[in-house]
Design a protein around this motif. Sequence first.
Motif, mmCIF file in Angstrom:
data_model
loop_
_atom_site.group_PDB
_atom_site.id
_atom_site.type_symbol
_atom_site.label_atom_id
_atom_site.label_comp_id
_atom_site.label_asym_id
_atom_site.label_seq_id
_atom_site.Cartn_x
_atom_site.Cartn_y
_atom_site.Cartn_z
ATOM 1 N N SER A 131 0.855 -1.185 0.000
ATOM 2 C CA SER A 131 0.000 0.000 0.000
ATOM 3 C C SER A 131 0.891 1.234 0.000
ATOM 4 O O SER A 131 1.701 1.426 0.912
ATOM 5 C CB SER A 131 -0.914 0.009 1.228
ATOM 6 O OG SER A 131 -1.834 -1.067 1.182
ATOM 7 N N LEU A 132 0.731 2.059 -1.024
ATOM 8 C CA LEU A 132 1.531 3.272 -1.155
ATOM 9 C C LEU A 132 0.664 4.475 -0.804
ATOM 10 O O LEU A 132 -0.447 4.622 -1.316
ATOM 11 C CB LEU A 132 2.056 3.399 -2.584
ATOM 12 C CG LEU A 132 2.734 2.166 -3.181
ATOM 13 C CD1 LEU A 132 3.226 2.462 -4.592
ATOM 14 C CD2 LEU A 132 3.879 1.703 -2.298
ATOM 15 N N SER A 133 1.158 5.340 0.078
ATOM 16 C CA SER A 133 0.400 6.507 0.538
ATOM 17 C C SER A 133 0.962 7.765 -0.106
ATOM 18 O O SER A 133 2.161 8.037 -0.015
ATOM 19 C CB SER A 133 0.472 6.623 2.066
ATOM 20 O OG SER A 133 -0.090 5.479 2.682
ATOM 21 N N LEU A 134 0.085 8.545 -0.761
ATOM 22 C CA LEU A 134 0.486 9.771 -1.441
ATOM 23 C C LEU A 134 -0.248 10.960 -0.850
ATOM 24 O O LEU A 134 -1.411 10.848 -0.429
ATOM 25 C CB LEU A 134 0.193 9.689 -2.937
ATOM 26 C CG LEU A 134 1.047 8.741 -3.769
ATOM 27 C CD1 LEU A 134 0.441 7.342 -3.780
ATOM 28 C CD2 LEU A 134 1.196 9.256 -5.189
ATOM 29 N N LYS A 135 0.427 12.102 -0.831
ATOM 30 C CA LYS A 135 -0.212 13.342 -0.405
ATOM 31 C C LYS A 135 0.450 14.515 -1.117
ATOM 32 O O LYS A 135 1.571 14.414 -1.624
ATOM 33 C CB LYS A 135 -0.145 13.528 1.112
ATOM 34 C CG LYS A 135 1.249 13.766 1.657
ATOM 35 C CD LYS A 135 1.191 13.981 3.165
ATOM 36 C CE LYS A 135 2.592 14.235 3.733
ATOM 37 N NZ LYS A 135 2.563 14.449 5.203
ATOM 38 N N GLY A 136 -0.289 15.627 -1.175
ATOM 39 C CA GLY A 136 0.214 16.851 -1.770
ATOM 40 C C GLY A 136 0.344 17.918 -0.711
ATOM 41 O O GLY A 136 -0.476 18.016 0.202
#
Length: 281
Positions: A131-136
Amino acid sequence: MPSIPESFHSPLRIVRAGAKVLLAGLLLLTLTSGVVLAASSNGNGNQNTPKTITLQLAPTSRSATQGTSASYNVVVQPSGGFVGNVSLSISGLPAGANASFSPTVVAVGPGSASATLDVSTTSATPLGTYSLSLKGTSGTLQSAVVVVSLTVTAGQHQPFTISGDLSGLLAPGTAIPINLQLTNPGNSSLNVTGLTVAVTGVTRTAQAVANNRPCNPSDYSVTQFSGIYPISAPPGNSSLSGNAIPSSRWPQIRMLDTSLNQDGCKGATLQLSYSGTGQGN
């Protein structure tokens, strides 16, 4: 005749005035005291819409064989009038994997903007689903975390190969060392152990065949590698000499000194087989 004063009584006139107040575009607030207040209204109320950024990824799951990469499309959607640069970040990558964004900083506003996420793996990346977590992030403003999945599967790896040739002609009672060549087609180094060499066939000269002079693999003996394991095999080609292993530790082929092989094995060509085990770092 005397005048008689008259009493005049003016009737009490009570006027109840009722007024309807119509104020276009005004919100009427009536208090119990009868005071009428007007408060302005703009249709959206007095509350300002907060500035936010939202990430959308497609697809939400990808798979990649070891040593390959997977790509995702990242869309940064602004709201509340947000305009600015957004930096993208990722966490949860498996060992041996790397991620890159193109562009690294997304210029957003007044509409949405997009970027490409590439996740690359190596032949040593563990198999499994991650599970890869991305945010801006833009200053103190952060998007909600978006989670996508990456499944790493086993690739069709080419095995490393071992080869070698005798550096001269064998004669009865003599031995020749073999500088083994290691070819690693992968992109990471291998630790090689368990090297073996075997004589699997003999091709006699035409003269030996014509004179019916025998020569067989049993006319040779093999001294196996006696150096220290493991041997490093970097990507590409390497050798025992390239690993600074002295020739006295290399495998050796010896022709036995018997009366039967004196003529039959003279000038013969040997077929050799090699084996070993390579494990990735």
